[in-house]
Design an enzyme around this catalytic site. Structure first.
Site, short mmCIF file in Angstrom:
data_model
loop_
_atom_site.label_atom_id
_atom_site.label_comp_id
_atom_site.label_asym_id
_atom_site.label_seq_id
_atom_site.Cartn_x
_atom_site.Cartn_y
_atom_site.Cartn_z
CG ASP A 86 -35.90 -33.08 -24.47
OD1 ASP A 86 -35.16 -32.24 -23.93
OD2 ASP A 86 -36.87 -32.77 -25.17
CD GLU A 129 -36.23 -29.46 -22.24
OE1 GLU A 129 -36.74 -28.44 -21.74
OE2 GLU A 129 -36.72 -30.05 -23.19
CE1 TYR A 132 -37.56 -25.78 -28.75
CE2 TYR A 132 -36.87 -26.16 -31.02
CZ TYR A 132 -37.21 -26.66 -29.77
OH TYR A 132 -37.19 -28.02 -29.53
#
Length: 607
Positions: free
Chosen positions: A379, A381, A449
């Site tokens: 993950d 980011e 989202y």
């Protein structure tokens, strides 16, 4: 891991305080009458807890005991209990208390201490002789770990296990075979057939070697085995239904692995991402070791209904996940590294992707929990873009990292990644080679989202997870459909894309307009953080009043919230199926109701 080492015979001239000589057995007597073994029982990074166990292996009572060992420079004892511990430089001595010095044949006693540093004890002596109860020859170390067992001839009730031999400087005597952490047999060969098992049941096997002085070495890697037969696994269809389980949720949120069972969610999902491991110094590492593998669970808190014991090899979330997989064998668990907070380490990791991948596999395959994890999730980011920090690794860095992970983990592990859903031209999807990297991953978790929220304090109000664009949306490229279309255009197959669902809402306060697009004065109050709240709270505190872009919104008092409901999730799942997507994932379990109604909506929509 235990550490037991002999002292050299030439140490007979070691000077001890006069008090330390009282009651000492001679080396010859000590050699065959008692053992001292060491274990590190806790490690919290800045310190650790150690435990010595003295056992009378002779035929006559032991009237006192003294354990000596050396720590490397920088490692020391800070406090101790159940023994008087003193030091001279790096040499440490522990003597019995007045009430625990006498040991009958076969009896044992333990004492513990807190320490600093990362070193291990060496040159152990018990009452002047060897700590393993053997001769006083120098250099007799505990045996190595055997190879991870292989499984064959699996039936409804039995399995044959084989492993490569351990090594020991004085010779291996036998092997202990452990099933789910408990010893089931001791054998002299490197194979064993375990019988009397239950059909259709998952088991975990490890092996531990024992040398001629009865020292045990570290356990092998774990081998997961499922016996044949039994009940049919829950039907899951061909779509992935994945949820994130947060490591820190066991604290303030009081959300534990058992909640997946009591909510009914465990039977409706296919995969769990355990979040998050950290990325430090270019390597994967466990973040909160207490929550991960040390926190003890009582019988009523645990998935199995069995209480953790103080000395079991694995506790915490990892052990609860092991119990969950035994109960629901269809579930696969991936260890997720990074996230918003820990993504800053990926830039350094990308500089030596092969070394990073090797470190990650070492964490995932740690012998204590190797049977728990079925893969790894990254993950980051965001590669070559800005999240909490800005990365400048270049557009090829992400692909290089994923290629190294696939090479290291091979085809038998899942390798996945959570990625940006920024569908704008020149945005985060365009910043990295997600198309090229797709060949190395099983799927992408597309984070559809957090498009809009109260970081824009005055608005305009907008749903944080729109499925499609709508009239008045602040950025027409910030929606799920735009992100999926852009990724497909880059060559990513729809079957490798999972649609993201948030089990929470984002909101503003100071809002007078019910429809989207209103102005605000700041973030609405949330239980844990301003501007964000769990679905389980919002469904009653601020019920939905409308739908826009495929997502619900609510205006109550001066607050304006947007979040997904079972109805909007149903719409999104139908869209995902029509698009040929691989399934859906969500962040995260604890935002759902006690009855798991959002998980049910995902399951129903994809089935």
């Amino acid at each position: 891991m235990r550490f037991r080492h002999r002292a050299a015979a030439g140490f007979a001239t070691l000077l001890l305080p006069l008090a330390g000589l009282v009651g000492l057995a001679s080396p010859a007597e000590a050699a065959g009458s008692a053992t001292a073994t060491y274990a590190k029982t806790q490690d919290w990074g800045s310190g650790f807890e150690g435990r010595w166990t003295v056992k009378n292996t002779g035929t006559t009572a032991l009237t006192s005991w003294t354990v000596e060992w050396d720590f490397p420079s920088g490692t020391s004892v800070t406090s101790a209990w159940d023994a008087d511990v003193t030091s001279s430089g790096t040499h440490w001595t522990a003597r019995n208390k007045s009430w625990n010095g006498t040991l009958a044949p076969g009896a044992s006693v333990s004492f513990g201490f807190n320490g600093t540093g990362s070193g291990s004890p060496a040159n152990c002596k018990l009452n002047g002789g060897s700590c393993d109860g053997g001769s006083t020859e120098p250099g007799d170390s505990a045996p190595s770990a055997p190879g991870t067992p292989t499984a064959s001839a699996i039936t409804n009730t039995s399995v044959r296990l084989s492993w490569s031999a351990a090594t020991d400087d004085k010779g291996v005597k036998n092997y202990d075979v452990l099933r789910d952490g408990a010893k089931v047999a001791t054998v002299t060969t490197t194979s064993y057939t375990d019988t009397g098992l239950t059909a259709g049941t998952d088991y975990s096997y490890t092996v531990q070697a024992r040398d001629t002085a009865d020292q045990t070495g570290p356990v092998s890697g774990a081998r997961a085995v499922r016996t044949t037969g039994g009940t049919t696994e829950p039907p899951t269809g061909d779509k992935v239904k994945l949820g994130y389980f947060t490591e820190w949720g066991v604290y303030g949120r009081n959300y534990h692995v058992k909640n997946l069972v009591t909510s009914g969610s465990a039977s409706k999902i296919t995969h769990i991402n355990y979040a998050f491991g950290n990325v430090k110094n270019g390597q994967c590492t466990v973040d909160d070791t207490y929550a991960a593998y040390d926190k003890a669970y009582t019988a009523d808190q645990s998935v199995s209904g069995t209480a953790d014991t103080w000395d079991q090899p694995l506790r915490g979330n990892f052990n609860q996940l092991r119990q969950l997989k035994a109960k629901y064998p269809h579930i696969k668990v991936l260890y997720s590294f990074g996230g918003w907070t820990y993504s800053g380490g990926f830039g350094q990791a990308a500089q030596n992707a092969a070394a990073f991948a090797k470190s990650c596999k070492a964490v995932v395959e740690d012998p204590r929990w190797a049977d728990v994890f079925d893969g790894i999730d990254i993950d980051w980011e965001y590669p070559n873009a800005c999240g909490l920090t800005c990365d400048t690794s270049g557009p090829a860095a992400f692909g290089n990292l994923m290629r190294a992970l696939r090479s290291e983990f091979g085809e038998n592990y899942l390798v996945t990644a959570a990625i940006t859903a920024d569908g704008s031209d020149g945005g985060k999807i365009d910043a990295a080679d997600y198309g090229g990297a797709a060949r190395y991953v099983d799927w992408y978790n597309v984070m559809t989202y957090d498009y809009f929220g109260a970081w824009d304090r005055t608005g305009p109000t907008a749903p944080h997870s729109p499925l499609t664009s709508y009239a008045g949306i602040p950025n027409p490229a910030f929606n799920s459909a735009a992100a999926i279309a852009k990724l497909k255009a880059k060559g990513v197959q729809g079957g490798k894309l999972l649609l993201g669902i948030g089990f929470y809402g984002r909101g503003w306060t100071g809002v007078t307009q019910s429809a989207p697009g209103g102005t605000a004065t700041g973030p609405a109050t949330g239980t844990y953080e301003a501007g964000i709240e769990d679905y389980k709270v919002l469904k009653t505190s601020c019920p939905a009043t409308g739908t826009v872009g495929g997502t619900a919104y609510a205006h109550c008092g001066s607050n304006w919230w947007s979040y997904d409901t079972p109805a909007t999730i149903g719409t999104k799942m139908a869209w995902a199926k029509a698009q040929g997507l691989g399934g859906a994932f969500f962040w995260e379990f604890s935002g759902d109701t006690a009855g798991g109604e959002l998980v049910s909506a995902i399951n129903n929509g994809l089935s």
